[in-house]
Scaffold this motif. Structure first.
Motif, mmCIF file in Angstrom:
data_model
loop_
_atom_site.group_PDB
_atom_site.id
_atom_site.type_symbol
_atom_site.label_atom_id
_atom_site.label_comp_id
_atom_site.label_asym_id
_atom_site.label_seq_id
_atom_site.Cartn_x
_atom_site.Cartn_y
_atom_site.Cartn_z
ATOM 1 N N GLU A 41 0.834 -1.205 0.000
ATOM 2 C CA GLU A 41 0.000 0.000 0.000
ATOM 3 C C GLU A 41 0.868 1.255 0.000
ATOM 4 N N THR A 42 1.916 1.252 0.803
ATOM 5 C CA THR A 42 2.834 2.393 0.843
ATOM 6 C C THR A 42 3.517 2.580 -0.509
ATOM 7 N N ASN A 44 2.408 1.612 -3.400
ATOM 8 C CA ASN A 44 1.386 2.044 -4.356
ATOM 9 C C ASN A 44 1.155 3.550 -4.249
ATOM 10 N N LYS A 45 1.057 4.059 -3.017
ATOM 11 C CA LYS A 45 0.867 5.498 -2.828
ATOM 12 C C LYS A 45 2.060 6.277 -3.360
ATOM 13 N N THR A 46 3.261 5.777 -3.115
ATOM 14 C CA THR A 46 4.474 6.446 -3.585
ATOM 15 C C THR A 46 4.514 6.499 -5.107
ATOM 16 N N THR A 48 2.007 6.303 -7.167
ATOM 17 C CA THR A 48 0.934 7.188 -7.632
ATOM 18 C C THR A 48 1.360 8.644 -7.513
ATOM 19 N N GLN A 49 1.969 9.022 -6.378
ATOM 20 C CA GLN A 49 2.448 10.397 -6.202
ATOM 21 C C GLN A 49 3.526 10.734 -7.234
#
Length: 86
Positions: A41-42, A44-46, A48-49
């Motif tokens: 999840e971390t 994935n967020k990275t 995406t950013q």
């Protein structure tokens, strides 16, 4: 050679220490799975950013390139001329 099938082993054949060891292994695996889920999840967020930033920078670069071409088109004469003092 003895062929023992899983269906031949009954739950009552498993001794209490074995059950405890299996429970500890399951707990360990569940902990690892939870950690991996959080890590994914971390990441994935990275990603995406980073994609949002890359997209913004790509658009900014295209805009600046367009502005540079317009500016070069407005300048009279060749842009590669040597300065007058040569």
């Amino acid at each position: 050679m003895n062929d023992i099938k899983t269906s031949d082993i009954e739950t009552s054949d498993i001794k209490p220490p074995d059950i405890k060891a299996l429970a500890e292994r399951i707990d360990l695996l569940e902990t690892r799975l939870t950690f991996q889920d959080e890590t994914i999840e971390t990441l994935n967020k990275t990603v995406t950013q980073q994609w949002v930033k890359i997209d913004a920078l790509t658009r900014q670069l295209a805009s600046m390139s367009e502005r540079l071409q317009e500016a070069e088109a407005r300048v009279p004469g060749a842009t590669n001329e040597p300065p007058p003092h040569y």
